[in-house]
Design a protein around this motif. Structure first.
Motif, PDB file in Angstrom:
ATOM      1  N   UNK A 146      10.372  10.636 -13.325  1.00  0.00           N
ATOM      2  CA  UNK A 146       8.954  10.924 -13.055  1.00  0.00           C
ATOM      3  C   UNK A 146       8.195  11.054 -14.371  1.00  0.00           C
ATOM      4  N   UNK A 147       6.949  10.657 -14.335  1.00  0.00           N
ATOM      5  CA  UNK A 147       6.044  10.862 -15.468  1.00  0.00           C
ATOM      6  C   UNK A 147       5.040  11.915 -15.024  1.00  0.00           C
ATOM      7  N   UNK A 188       0.214  16.691 -11.103  1.00  0.00           N
ATOM      8  CA  UNK A 188       0.125  15.239 -10.939  1.00  0.00           C
ATOM      9  C   UNK A 188       1.348  14.606 -11.593  1.00  0.00           C
ATOM     10  N   UNK A 189       2.064  13.809 -10.810  1.00  0.00           N
ATOM     11  CA  UNK A 189       3.191  13.064 -11.376  1.00  0.00           C
ATOM     12  C   UNK A 189       3.329  11.743 -10.643  1.00  0.00           C
ATOM     13  N   UNK A 190       3.922  10.782 -11.311  1.00  0.00           N
ATOM     14  CA  UNK A 190       4.120   9.455 -10.719  1.00  0.00           C
ATOM     15  C   UNK A 190       5.560   9.018 -10.987  1.00  0.00           C
ATOM     16  N   UNK A 191       6.121   8.183 -10.093  1.00  0.00           N
ATOM     17  CA  UNK A 191       7.498   7.736 -10.320  1.00  0.00           C
ATOM     18  C   UNK A 191       7.555   6.595 -11.327  1.00  0.00           C
ATOM     19  N   UNK A 237       0.822  -1.215   0.000  1.00  0.00           N
ATOM     20  CA  UNK A 237       0.000   0.000   0.000  1.00  0.00           C
ATOM     21  C   UNK A 237       0.855   1.264   0.000  1.00  0.00           C
ATOM     22  N   UNK A 238       2.111   1.109   0.447  1.00  0.00           N
ATOM     23  CA  UNK A 238       2.977   2.295   0.544  1.00  0.00           C
ATOM     24  C   UNK A 238       3.587   2.685  -0.798  1.00  0.00           C
ATOM     25  N   UNK A 239       3.739   1.705  -1.687  1.00  0.00           N
ATOM     26  CA  UNK A 239       4.424   1.972  -2.960  1.00  0.00           C
ATOM     27  C   UNK A 239       3.450   2.409  -4.057  1.00  0.00           C
ATOM     28  N   UNK A 240       3.872   3.352  -4.881  1.00  0.00           N
ATOM     29  CA  UNK A 240       3.042   3.766  -6.017  1.00  0.00           C
ATOM     30  C   UNK A 240       3.177   2.669  -7.081  1.00  0.00           C
ATOM     31  N   UNK A 241       2.066   2.036  -7.482  1.00  0.00           N
ATOM     32  CA  UNK A 241       2.179   0.942  -8.463  1.00  0.00           C
ATOM     33  C   UNK A 241       2.301   1.483  -9.887  1.00  0.00           C
ATOM     34  N   UNK A 277       9.431   6.502  -4.817  1.00  0.00           N
ATOM     35  CA  UNK A 277       8.579   5.342  -5.153  1.00  0.00           C
ATOM     36  C   UNK A 277       7.409   5.234  -4.172  1.00  0.00           C
ATOM     37  N   UNK A 278       7.523   5.973  -3.046  1.00  0.00           N
ATOM     38  CA  UNK A 278       6.494   5.881  -1.997  1.00  0.00           C
ATOM     39  C   UNK A 278       5.411   6.946  -2.203  1.00  0.00           C
ATOM     40  N   UNK A 279       4.178   6.587  -1.858  1.00  0.00           N
ATOM     41  CA  UNK A 279       3.062   7.532  -1.991  1.00  0.00           C
ATOM     42  C   UNK A 279       3.307   8.812  -1.187  1.00  0.00           C
ATOM     43  N   UNK A 280       3.802   8.656   0.066  1.00  0.00           N
ATOM     44  CA  UNK A 280       3.973   9.859   0.898  1.00  0.00           C
ATOM     45  C   UNK A 280       4.984  10.813   0.259  1.00  0.00           C
TER      46      UNK A 280
END
Ligand SMILES: Cc1cc2nc3c(=O)[nH]c(=O)nc-3n(C[C@H](O)[C@H](O)[C@H](O)COP(=O)(O)OP(=O)(O)OC[C@H]3O[C@@H](n4cnc5c(N)ncnc54)[C@H](O)[C@@H]3O)c2cc1C
Length: 442
Positions: A237-238, A227-230, A83-87, A194-197
């Motif tokens: 980052x994307x 909005x960005x994601x690893x 749950x902690x990691x951005x999938x 990589x973590x949501x926080x």
């Protein structure tokens, strides 16, 4: 150039996640499948618009409600779930997985750089397709699958469709995503992106730079946030943060001008975040080659899935797929995104009837163009659900061919579910043992 002629068991137009999942499902049931893609390479939106996030496919307790081929495409989101990691996934790895899986099926033929530009229909059936591009051909099959995302094949066949939201027909905003690497994560308050926080913290850190630029009139991007994601390795980052209005894929000129606007917004945003110390030496690796278009035609089918079905976690006797993702409407007016979670148990069923277009006996919908409302579409359009829809459509088509039905409506959904279950897909409801489709060697 001479026109060639070919015959297959089934033909799929469009090689995004829906078309590829359908092609794999049917080829594994030994069907002779032709998969046609207008782009040079397979992958569709999930590869060429670089979307990055493996959106939620789990119920309220964390159990996957999409499995099957989706698991083969995104294995680490099952094996390394936390749950902690951005999938997230890397689009180049996804493309490689698609190519490897498609190449391993001996009964599957892939034509890229080829467009279906005409569908001939007689007596409520598609009788042939006309192809142009790297090949000029006429192709026939017993069953056809529309996996074009925007319902292009169904429209060519003259079927009824809906576009945009009720009332004004406006579509969700489009986005040009871009990849940024060379970030000095040690300069961030939370370095493990990589973590949501850490991602939420990073977005907060970047926001003032973006808002300053907005206040100075430096961008036409209507979004208020970033909005960005690893990427999975935590080194890039994307950014999924631009917002282009009035893009309608049925009017190609709006996609062309929309991409230009998206590129402008991407460059402006990059300039703004470059001022943050962690981004002083960062570089923009690329802007996704294809504008990310979220919405197109929704073909009118035997059942129209609604927002109420999603939010009331509806169960259907003819379920062939499930979806756990929120309603997620990127405002057609440029306002805030409406995000509404699916309540406990956290998912709803997608019925087979939503994959069957009205007015055609031998066509199935195999991408985000299934029958549903603007709101419901904002939920099931994610790759997990579209993969499950494609797997179900490919399985149903194979059964239809093997059992000699004249109409896709004659296939029993308990048979479809039996095969899906055998193949490891999540299903609920009655299953009935059926002989697995096979063909004699040819
Ligand atoms: C900006 C953006 C961000 C998103 N973020 C996420 C996310 O983080 N996670 C997630 O899961 N989902 C996300 N989505 C949604 C998701 O990526 C798409 O809805 C999904 O990939 C669509 O899959 P598809 O197979 O239906 O269509 P596509 O992947 O679009 O494939 C359709 C294919 O059909 C081809 N085609 C069209 N017409 C023809 C024709 N006439 N002949 C031959 N080929 C044709 C096209 O070239 C294309 O390759 C996002 C979407 C966008 C736009």
């Amino acid at each position: 150039m001479n026109k060639e002629f070919f015959d297959f068991d089934l033909i799929i137009a469009g090689a995004g996640v829906g078309g590829i999942s359908a092609a794999l499902a049917a080829a594994r049931l030994q069907m002779r499948v032709l998969l046609i893609e207008q782009a040079r390479e397979v992958g569709g939106t999930g590869v060429f618009s670089s979307v990055s996030l493996v959106c939620n496919f789990r119920d309220s307790w964390g159990k996957p409600i999409t499995n099957g081929i989706h698991r083969e495409l995104f294995p680490t989101s099952y094996t390394h779930y936390s749950e902690k990691l951005v999938p997230t996934y890397d689009e180049q790895e996804l493309k490689a997985a698609y190519q490897r899986l498609l190449a391993s099926e001996p009964t599957l033929t892939l034509w890229t750089d080829c467009e279906v530009f005409q569908a001939d229909k007689q007596n409520g059936r598609i009788v042939r397709l006309h192809i142009q591009g790297s090949r000029t051909a006429t192709v026939t099959a017993k069953i056809y699958l529309d996996a074009t995302a925007d319902g292009n094949l169904s429209a060519l066949a003259g079927l009824e469709y809906k576009l945009g939201r009720e009332g004004d027909g406006k579509l969700q905003s489009a986005t040009a995503t871009f990849k940024v690497s060379g970030i000095d994560c040690s300069q961030l308050k939370e370095p493990d992106i990589r973590q949501w926080t850490a991602i939420h913290s990073l977005r907060r850190e970047l926001l003032p730079y973006y808002l300053d630029m907005k206040a100075a009139g430096g961008t036409s991007n209507p979004r208020q946030g970033i909005t960005c994601f690893p990427y999975p390795d935590g080194k890039a980052l994307l950014f999924n943060s631009t917002s282009v209005l009035d893009v309608d894929p049925t009017r190609p000129e709006t996609v062309t001008s929309g991409r230009e606007e998206g590129i402008r917004q991407a460059q402006e945003l990059f300039e703004a975040i470059h001022l943050h110390p962690a981004f002083h030496n960062a570089k923009m690796d690329y802007i996704a080659p294809k504008l990310g278009v979220r919405e197109g035609r929704r073909i009118v089918g035997e059942y129209e899935l609604t927002a109420e079905d999603c939010l009331q976690t509806r169960r259907f006797n003819d379920m062939v797929a499930a979806c756990a993702y929120s309603l997620d409407i990127h405002s057609p007016d440029g306002g805030a995104t409406r995000l509404e979670s699916i309540p406990k148990p956290g998912y709803y069923h997608i019925p087979y009837r939503s994959l069957i277009p009205k007015g055609c006996a031998n066509l199935l919908l195999s991408s985000r163009c299934i029958s549903g409302t603007h709101e419901a579409h904002s939920s099931y359009r994610i790759m997990a659900s579209v993969s499950a829809i494609g797997e179900a459509a490919g399985t149903a088509a194979a059964l239809c061919v093997f059992q000699g039905h004249q109409d896709v409506r004659e296939v029993k959904t308990s048979h479809i579910r039996f095969i899906l279950q055998l193949r490891g897909q999540f299903i609920e409801g009655e299953v009935e043992r059926v002989q697995m489709p096979t063909r004699p060697a040819w």
